[in-house]
Design an enzyme around this catalytic site. Structure first.
Site, mmCIF file in Angstrom:
data_model
loop_
_atom_site.group_PDB
_atom_site.id
_atom_site.type_symbol
_atom_site.label_atom_id
_atom_site.label_comp_id
_atom_site.label_asym_id
_atom_site.label_seq_id
_atom_site.Cartn_x
_atom_site.Cartn_y
_atom_site.Cartn_z
ATOM 1 N N SER A 67 0.696 -1.033 -0.001
ATOM 2 C CA SER A 67 -0.066 -0.016 0.028
ATOM 3 C C SER A 67 0.787 1.294 0.023
ATOM 4 O O SER A 67 1.906 1.396 0.845
ATOM 5 C CB SER A 67 -0.786 0.116 1.227
ATOM 6 N N TYR B 208 -2.199 -0.653 10.019
ATOM 7 C CA TYR B 208 -2.479 -0.823 8.524
ATOM 8 C C TYR B 208 -1.083 -0.930 7.902
ATOM 9 O O TYR B 208 -0.788 -1.780 7.145
ATOM 10 C CB TYR B 208 -3.717 -0.166 8.127
#
Length: 244
Positions: A140, A153
């Site tokens: 990500s 995350y």
């Protein structure tokens, strides 16, 4: 091996990006197995649409955090289609919270799926992919953006980014590529849900192209890595419109 002989397993294949990846690879002539964790209906919908569009697809279930179920998942694909050539690991969860407020349970849930799941799928892919195969993990862009509330995350996706080039080297001599894609802000429910419109607008304006990404933007890069990109290996490709 031509695209129309390649068997692809897409984990999380009914999600916002996963379903577009599945559709794109099927449009390129690959046979696609759409993985799901619990509810089969969305995965079956994706597979039916691929078949309606002239492609070949099936579905398969597994909890990506369970070693036996992941092994059984690959067994199922091999039994039904004869082998596995490409694994695209889009399965993941995102729970946002400042580090000081995040519960250990939420932290563990996210890392079980995002890190343990990626490890188990990468492990089976490394053991089972045929010559000329490709493993494509999902990292990500938030790892670089360092946005507040994304601490846990981003850390889970940094782990995926770290294992990718090392596994590429461990597969020396197998003619198997291992890469990761790292989407930026993308217009999917996964990203949009729970965010104020002001936050969404600011993230859209952050990219020089002045928009959010679309699932097809990421699917295009995955298709490149899954097919013709035989000299791209051990890399993380940031698919974010230049946001960083």
């Amino acid at each position: 091996m031509s695209d129309n002989e390649r068997i692809v397993l897409v984990t999380g294949g009914s999600g916002g990006i996963g379903r577009r990846v599945a559709a794109r690879l099927a449009a390129d002539g690959m046979t696609v197995v759409v993985h799901y964790a619990g509810n089969p209906a969305p995965a079956e919908e994706v597979a039916k649409q691929i078949i309606a569009d002239g492609g070949t697809a099936g579905t398969a279930q597994a909890d990506v955090t369970d070693p036996q179920q992941v092994q059984d998942l690959f067994d199922t694909v091999e039994r039904q289609f004869g082998g596995v050539d490409v694994v695209v690991n889009t399965a993941g969860v995102m729970i946002l919270s400042p580090l000081t407020e995040m519960s250990v349970d939420d932290f563990d849930t996210m890392h079980r799926i995002n890190v343990r799941g990626a490890f188990l799928l990468s492990q089976q892919a490394a053991r089972r992919l045929r010559t000329g195969g490709a493993l494509i993990n999902f990292a990500s862009t938030v790892r670089k953006l360092a946005l507040p509330t994304y601490t846990a995350y981003a850390a889970s996706k940094a782990a995926v980014e770290a294992l990718t080039p090392i596994l590429a080297k461990e597969l020396r001599g197998r003619d198997i590529t291992v890469n990761a894609v790292a989407p930026g802000p993308t217009a999917t429910p996964f990203f949009l849900d729970g965010k104020p419109q002001e936050v969404i607008d600011n993230l859209a304006e952050a990219a020089p192209l002045e928009r959010l990404g679309e699932p097809d933007d990421t699917a295009e890069v995955v298709a490149f890595l899954a097919g013709p990109a035989r000299w791209v290996n051990g890399q993380t490709i940031f698919v974010n419109g230049g946001v960083i």
